[in-house]
Scaffold this motif. Structure first.
Motif, PDB file in Angstrom:
ATOM      1  N   SER A  88     -14.722  36.058 101.359  1.00  0.00           N
ATOM      2  CA  SER A  88     -14.976  35.486 102.678  1.00  0.00           C
ATOM      3  C   SER A  88     -13.796  35.728 103.607  1.00  0.00           C
ATOM      4  CB  SER A  88     -15.260  33.983 102.587  1.00  0.00           C
ATOM      5  OG  SER A  88     -14.104  33.283 102.161  1.00  0.00           O
ATOM      6  N   VAL A  89     -14.116  35.815 104.892  1.00  0.00           N
ATOM      7  CA  VAL A  89     -13.083  35.901 105.929  1.00  0.00           C
ATOM      8  C   VAL A  89     -13.502  35.007 107.089  1.00  0.00           C
ATOM      9  CG1 VAL A  89     -12.276  38.229 105.377  1.00  0.00           C
ATOM     10  CG2 VAL A  89     -14.168  37.938 106.962  1.00  0.00           C
ATOM     11  N   THR A  90     -12.528  34.368 107.706  1.00  0.00           N
ATOM     12  CA  THR A  90     -12.786  33.640 108.945  1.00  0.00           C
ATOM     13  C   THR A  90     -12.943  34.682 110.053  1.00  0.00           C
ATOM     14  OG1 THR A  90     -11.441  31.794 108.181  1.00  0.00           O
ATOM     15  CG2 THR A  90     -11.943  31.890 110.534  1.00  0.00           C
ATOM     16  N   THR A  91     -14.061  34.616 110.752  1.00  0.00           N
ATOM     17  CA  THR A  91     -14.431  35.687 111.669  1.00  0.00           C
ATOM     18  C   THR A  91     -14.593  35.151 113.086  1.00  0.00           C
ATOM     19  OG1 THR A  91     -15.601  36.789 109.868  1.00  0.00           O
ATOM     20  CG2 THR A  91     -16.110  37.523 112.104  1.00  0.00           C
ATOM     21  N   ALA A  92     -14.074  35.909 114.018  1.00  0.00           N
ATOM     22  CA  ALA A  92     -14.275  35.613 115.441  1.00  0.00           C
ATOM     23  C   ALA A  92     -14.941  36.809 116.090  1.00  0.00           C
ATOM     24  CB  ALA A  92     -12.944  35.305 116.124  1.00  0.00           C
ATOM     25  N   PHE A 147     -20.642  30.462 123.172  1.00  0.00           N
ATOM     26  CA  PHE A 147     -21.070  30.233 121.788  1.00  0.00           C
ATOM     27  C   PHE A 147     -19.924  29.728 120.911  1.00  0.00           C
ATOM     28  CE2 PHE A 147     -23.782  33.668 123.463  1.00  0.00           C
ATOM     29  CZ  PHE A 147     -25.015  33.068 123.322  1.00  0.00           C
ATOM     30  N   SER A 148     -18.828  29.345 121.527  1.00  0.00           N
ATOM     31  CA  SER A 148     -17.656  28.969 120.753  1.00  0.00           C
ATOM     32  C   SER A 148     -17.844  27.631 120.056  1.00  0.00           C
ATOM     33  CB  SER A 148     -16.423  28.915 121.660  1.00  0.00           C
ATOM     34  OG  SER A 148     -15.288  28.552 120.922  1.00  0.00           O
ATOM     35  N   ALA A 149     -17.316  27.547 118.833  1.00  0.00           N
ATOM     36  CA  ALA A 149     -17.373  26.301 118.059  1.00  0.00           C
ATOM     37  C   ALA A 149     -16.106  25.475 118.243  1.00  0.00           C
ATOM     38  CB  ALA A 149     -17.570  26.628 116.574  1.00  0.00           C
ATOM     39  N   SER A 150     -15.209  25.934 119.104  1.00  0.00           N
ATOM     40  CA  SER A 150     -13.943  25.216 119.270  1.00  0.00           C
ATOM     41  C   SER A 150     -13.505  25.295 120.724  1.00  0.00           C
ATOM     42  CB  SER A 150     -12.862  25.827 118.363  1.00  0.00           C
ATOM     43  OG  SER A 150     -12.402  27.047 118.911  1.00  0.00           O
ATOM     44  N   ALA A 151     -12.346  24.724 120.987  1.00  0.00           N
ATOM     45  CA  ALA A 151     -11.767  24.778 122.335  1.00  0.00           C
ATOM     46  C   ALA A 151     -10.812  25.955 122.472  1.00  0.00           C
ATOM     47  CB  ALA A 151     -11.030  23.478 122.628  1.00  0.00           C
ATOM     48  N   GLN A 152     -10.815  26.852 121.487  1.00  0.00           N
ATOM     49  CA  GLN A 152      -9.959  28.037 121.529  1.00  0.00           C
ATOM     50  C   GLN A 152     -10.789  29.224 122.015  1.00  0.00           C
ATOM     51  OE1 GLN A 152      -6.742  27.415 120.766  1.00  0.00           O
ATOM     52  NE2 GLN A 152      -7.367  25.306 120.251  1.00  0.00           N
ATOM     53  N   ILE A 153     -10.289  29.914 123.024  1.00  0.00           N
ATOM     54  CA  ILE A 153     -11.033  31.028 123.627  1.00  0.00           C
ATOM     55  C   ILE A 153     -10.188  32.295 123.570  1.00  0.00           C
ATOM     56  CG2 ILE A 153     -12.161  31.879 125.722  1.00  0.00           C
ATOM     57  CD1 ILE A 153     -12.435  28.983 126.644  1.00  0.00           C
ATOM     58  N   TYR A 189      -4.199  32.830 117.275  1.00  0.00           N
ATOM     59  CA  TYR A 189      -5.525  32.290 117.582  1.00  0.00           C
ATOM     60  C   TYR A 189      -6.157  31.673 116.335  1.00  0.00           C
ATOM     61  CZ  TYR A 189     -10.604  32.446 118.100  1.00  0.00           C
ATOM     62  OH  TYR A 189     -11.937  32.140 118.081  1.00  0.00           O
ATOM     63  N   PHE A 190      -6.106  32.370 115.202  1.00  0.00           N
ATOM     64  CA  PHE A 190      -6.717  31.836 113.983  1.00  0.00           C
ATOM     65  C   PHE A 190      -5.964  30.610 113.464  1.00  0.00           C
ATOM     66  CE2 PHE A 190      -8.748  36.085 113.639  1.00  0.00           C
ATOM     67  CZ  PHE A 190     -10.055  35.664 113.438  1.00  0.00           C
ATOM     68  N   GLN A 191      -4.662  30.579 113.664  1.00  0.00           N
ATOM     69  CA  GLN A 191      -3.909  29.372 113.299  1.00  0.00           C
ATOM     70  C   GLN A 191      -4.402  28.181 114.100  1.00  0.00           C
ATOM     71  OE1 GLN A 191       0.205  30.418 113.886  1.00  0.00           O
ATOM     72  NE2 GLN A 191       0.229  31.842 112.133  1.00  0.00           N
ATOM     73  N   ALA A 192      -4.729  28.417 115.378  1.00  0.00           N
ATOM     74  CA  ALA A 192      -5.235  27.327 116.218  1.00  0.00           C
ATOM     75  C   ALA A 192      -6.637  26.895 115.789  1.00  0.00           C
ATOM     76  CB  ALA A 192      -5.240  27.773 117.683  1.00  0.00           C
ATOM     77  N   LEU A 193      -7.359  27.784 115.138  1.00  0.00           N
ATOM     78  CA  LEU A 193      -8.704  27.444 114.654  1.00  0.00           C
ATOM     79  C   LEU A 193      -8.697  26.606 113.384  1.00  0.00           C
ATOM     80  CD1 LEU A 193     -11.140  30.502 114.927  1.00  0.00           C
ATOM     81  CD2 LEU A 193     -11.213  28.368 116.208  1.00  0.00           C
ATOM     82  N   GLU A 194      -7.576  26.585 112.673  1.00  0.00           N
ATOM     83  CA  GLU A 194      -7.518  25.870 111.399  1.00  0.00           C
ATOM     84  C   GLU A 194      -7.869  24.399 111.595  1.00  0.00           C
ATOM     85  OE1 GLU A 194      -3.706  26.574 109.694  1.00  0.00           O
ATOM     86  OE2 GLU A 194      -4.076  28.716 109.350  1.00  0.00           O
ATOM     87  N   GLY A 195      -8.668  23.903 110.699  1.00  0.00           N
ATOM     88  CA  GLY A 195      -9.136  22.524 110.803  1.00  0.00           C
ATOM     89  C   GLY A 195     -10.512  22.395 111.402  1.00  0.00           C
ATOM     90  N   GLU A 196     -10.993  23.448 112.062  1.00  0.00           N
ATOM     91  CA  GLU A 196     -12.345  23.435 112.623  1.00  0.00           C
ATOM     92  C   GLU A 196     -13.379  23.627 111.498  1.00  0.00           C
ATOM     93  OE1 GLU A 196     -13.168  22.843 115.679  1.00  0.00           O
ATOM     94  OE2 GLU A 196     -11.265  23.047 116.758  1.00  0.00           O
TER      95      GLU A 196
END
Length: 867
Positions: free
Chosen positions: A168-172, A205-211, A250-257
């Motif tokens: 698996s990979v975290t994908t944006a 379509f974002s699942a977070s507040a990170q763009i 950016y992916f570090q900011a996504l951690e926890g989502e």
């Protein structure tokens, strides 16, 4: 407040409607500007160099003096490079090529100073379901992609993407592409007029507040004024916080989502075209690439591994250079064939050049191998090389030049081998042998293309046979009249020009198989497009001859058609048959294998058309299977999104046109049909024939890009340029096989598939050679096996390790079920490794579907040899 991550980058197409020479010249000035601005202002950066190290390889060719300046910026994290060597296609290019792309990209990054730890794929025409597996094998757990995603696949643009093997990979996703924020004004007031619209689309379509805000475009100058402009906007508004960022931050900011999960391929062209036509555009390029990939990874590298262990040098850099040049032809445009004619010629030339280099390496190593073998019998040595890691019997294609009528081929004990002549002609030997070129007397020999029976071929090794001239064959050749092709499994008949095939095991009979269907193509190099009113012609009623031949090893049926057809699109609209499509098809049924081998040759005199061969399966299932890199994938026969694409205004129809590596099949529990191809990469499930496999043989179009096509409305893709070479007029040849299934794809079926795809190779030590070498003074056995691996996995490669004096052996699970597989048996230390050739902690006794398995074989000290 939403956080906006500014990603400054360039997207660097090495070639497209321009050549690599053009782009290298532009690159010189682009990099000079980037270096100067980053050095002058330490607040600038980082800049993403498109995720491919070949950009720097190209740059250092024209500006070697700037290497140290570039390395300093890379080390400081201000230029981000890798992880790829080139931005490769994932649907047409083979698994070993993708692996080597990451392997060489990793090696380059180690040399240059650092690697961007993100699988950045900004412009691939669709995403393989195997991408997470490839990245995970190289210790990359994050990916950024563009084309192929839509909310019908997974609702959010950030998700956890899993491959079938569990990786698996975290994908944006860049939902509006890598160029959505290109050419931003540097005046804050002007920029604010356009940025809110861009950011709203990016966040839709974002699942977070990170763009993500990708700022850059194709070969565009560095937009060095944008960061300061965004700093100004931070002071003037409170809705967004702009940060100078990179993908890792950016992916570090996504951690926890909490992110949704998805498994499968991404081929939806809702928001951006994926250009399904590229699977069949410039089929000659596709064939040349497949031929090179397969030959290097499955024949040349295994041979070099064998002779290296016997004491000959391993030309590792030469082989790596072949791979690098091939990968320069693997970018989405390059291998897709959606280029200007001049560029397509350069793409094909690289692949052809690679094949020449690989073939010469193979020839010279066979010659050196034969030189060291002590002959057991009289005659010229014939070396039969089996790259597969298990003992097998084989049918070997071999070309001989003999002076007389009679000849015999014997094994090491003197027993005659059986063979049959497939083709024969007279050969002027002065064309072959340089020493004879100055002779005033022409020396004529028989040139015989043989099918040779080889028994008990050693695993990952060779055996030696002997050609004895002016001797009787030693066996009674089989010949005579036949009216059907038949062996213990299959029976093929011809009735009023239509072919029928019976599987004796199940009693299943397929009527009217291998029908040729030629229809119009109003598309371009990017997309097949059916004409608004297509008129198709078929091979029915066009048969001019049928020749049956009984053979010692296989029986054949050669069919010739002269199909009256429209010469171009205008004639097709008028239902005017003003040309002939002459096609020859040779069907061969081996006496000892349950498969039908098919060779097709034609002279393409038509334009603006698509030629397919239709194979009915009579399977009522709603899905089918095709192979992908290192695995098999299940697909719908008719994509459900076809019902909504026009209403939702997709950029392109999600047509039932699909990529394959080499195999597609439909089956149920009792019977089925599989097609295995050599370099043909596209198949279709026709809307009006959902139980039919339509294999695209050839697609002829005359434009790089066109506008307003029924399956791709709106603007033209690429450039509106004439592309007459893409009509592919002239001779064309292709090769595939039909394998009926009995009670599903069992182990015997998969073994038959592998043996067809990876045949044993034969080489005659004729005594004539274009190039001479001094004797190496080494002695080799007449028969040799380097290792054995009794496994249901399919062989991928045997090669020298990227680093160190060791070998890498790789296989993969070809089916959909978990397989048991023991470790290989070989002299030396054997340890499991990743595709990146890094050690694994535990042995794997089972192998998941869609999973590769790699082993590092470290020779014992006394077996080591310098490369």
């Amino acid at each position: 407040m939403k956080t906006v991550h500014l990603i400054q980058h360039t997207h660097w197409d090495r070639e497209w409607y321009f050549t690599e020479n053009d782009s290298r010249t532009v690159l010189y000035y682009f990099m000079a500007d980037v270096i100067a601005r980053l050095e002058a202002d330490e607040s600038l950066g980082p800049l993403v160099l498109d995720g491919q190290t070949v950009v720097l390889e190209d740059y250092f060719q024209v500006a070697p003096d700037n290497r140290e300046r570039v390395l300093k910026l890379i080390t400081a994290g201000r230029l981000l490079i890798g992880p790829w060597y080139t931005q490769t296609d994932f649907l047409v290019v083979g698994a070993e090529s993708i692996t080597r792309n990451l392997l060489l990209g990793m090696a380059d990054c180690q040399t240059l100073g650092s690697r961007m730890p993100v699988g950045y794929v900004p412009d691939s025409f669709g995403q393989s379901a195997q991408l997470p597996m490839f990245l995970a094998q190289f210790a990359i757990d994050r990916a950024v992609i563009w084309r192929g995603w839509c909310e019908h696949d997974v609702a959010s643009s950030e998700f956890i993407w899993r491959s079938a093997d569990g990786s698996s990979v975290t994908t944006a996703v860049l939902p509006w592409g890598y160029g959505c924020a290109k050419w931003l004004p540097t005046n804050a007031e002007e920029a604010w007029r356009v940025l809110p619209g861009i950011l709203q689309k990016q966040a839709k379509f974002s699942a977070s507040a990170q763009i993500l805000l990708p700022n850059g475009n194709d070969q565009s100058p560095f937009e060095y004024g944008v960061p300061a402009m965004l700093d100004t906007l931070n002071e003037q508004q409170a809705e967004y916080r702009f940060v100078r960022s990179d993908f890792s931050r950016y992916f570090q900011a996504l951690e926890g989502e909490t992110l949704a999960e998805f498994q499968g391929e991404l081929l939806s062209p809702k928001y951006m075209r994926i250009h399904r036509g590229i699977f069949s555009t410039r089929m000659d390029i596709k064939q040349a690439n497949a031929r090179l990939e397969n030959f290097v990874s499955q024949q040349l590298e295994p041979l070099l591994s064998v002779v290296w262990r016997l004491g000959l040098p391993y030309p590792q850099t030469a082989v790596e250079n072949i791979w690098r040049e091939a990968m320069k032809s693997h970018a989405h445009d390059s291998i897709g064939g959606c280029n200007a004619d001049r560029v397509n010629a350069m793409v094909k030339a690289r692949l052809t050049s690679g094949q020449e280099s690989a073939s010469q390496l193979f020839e010279l190593n066979m010659k050196m191998l034969a030189e060291g073998i002590d002959a057991r019998q009289q005659g010229k040595k014939i070396i039969i090389f089996n790259s597969l890691p298990y003992e097998r019997d084989g049918r070997v294609a071999l070309t001989l030049y003999v002076p007389g009528t009679d000849f015999c081929i014997v094994d090491a004990s003197g027993q005659p081998c059986r063979w049959q002549i497939v083709h024969e002609e007279q050969q002027d030997m002065s064309v072959i042998v340089q020493e004879l070129s100055n002779s005033t007397t022409t020396v004529w020999y028989r040139k015989c293309t043989l099918l040779l029976e080889a028994k008990a071929l050693p695993a990952c090794g060779y055996q030696t046979l002997y050609l004895q001239e002016d001797c009787a064959a030693g066996f009674v050749a089989t010949s005579g009249e036949i009216s059907a092709l038949e062996n213990g499994w299959l029976r093929l008949t011809l009735d009023e020009g239509q072919i029928s095939l019976l599987d004796k095991r199940s009693g299943k009979r397929w009527e009217h198989i291998l029908q040729l269907v030629d229809g119009g193509d109003a598309g371009d190099n990017y997309n097949y497009s059916p004409p608004e009113e297509d008129w198709r012609v078929t091979s029915d009623g066009a048969l001019t001859s049928a020749t049956w031949q009984r053979g010692t090893l296989a029986d054949t049926l050669t069919l010739n058609w002269s199909i009256a057809a429209p010469v171009d699109q205008l004639a097709r609209q008028q239902h005017l048959c003003n040309a002939q499509l002459n096609v020859s098809m040779t069907l061969a049924l081996d006496h000892d294998r349950p498969l039908l081998d098919v060779q097709v040759s034609l002279d393409n005199t038509l334009r603006d058309h698509r030629l397919q061969v239709e194979i009915p399966t009579d399977i009522g299932e709603m899905f089918h299977f095709a192979d992908q890199p290192f695995g098999l994938i299940r697909r719908e026969n008719r994509p459900q999104t076809l019902a909504v694409w026009q209403q939702e205004q997709w950029t392109e129809a999600p047509a039932s046109l699909w990529p394959m590596q080499s195999l597609v099949m439909m089956h149920n529990q009792s019977h089925g049909m599989c097609v295995v191809t050599e370099g043909l990469r596209e198949y279709e499930i026709p809307a009006d024939k959902p139980a039919t496999l339509a294999i695209t043989l050839l697609r002829s179009v005359g434009w790089l890009g066109q506008a307003n096509m029924p399956w791709r409305p709106g603007r033209a893709s690429g450039m509106v340029l004439p592309s007459p070479d893409s009509q592919l007029t002239g001779p064309f040849h292709c090769h595939f096989a039909l394998l009926p299934l009995h009670q599903g794809p069992d182990a015997t079926f998969w073994r038959d598939v592998e043996n067809w795809r990876t045949p044993a190779l034969g080489w005659l030590d004729s005594g004539w050679s274009r190039f001479k070498t001094n004797p190496h003074g080494k002695s080799f056995p007449s028969s040799y096996s380097l290792l054995s691996w009794d496994t249901p996995l399919h062989f991928s490669t045997l090669k020298k390790a990227q680093n160190g004096d060791a070998l890498i052996l790789r296989g993969w699970n070809p089916g959909t079920s978990l397989l048991s597989s023991a470790a290989p048996v070989a002299a030396g230390d054997i340890t499991p490794v990743t595709l990146a050739e890094t050690s694994l902690c535990a042995l794997q006794k089972t192998v998941s579907a869609c999973a590769p398995v790699s082993w590092r074989i470290q020779p014992a000290k006394e077996g080591k040899s310098d490369a």
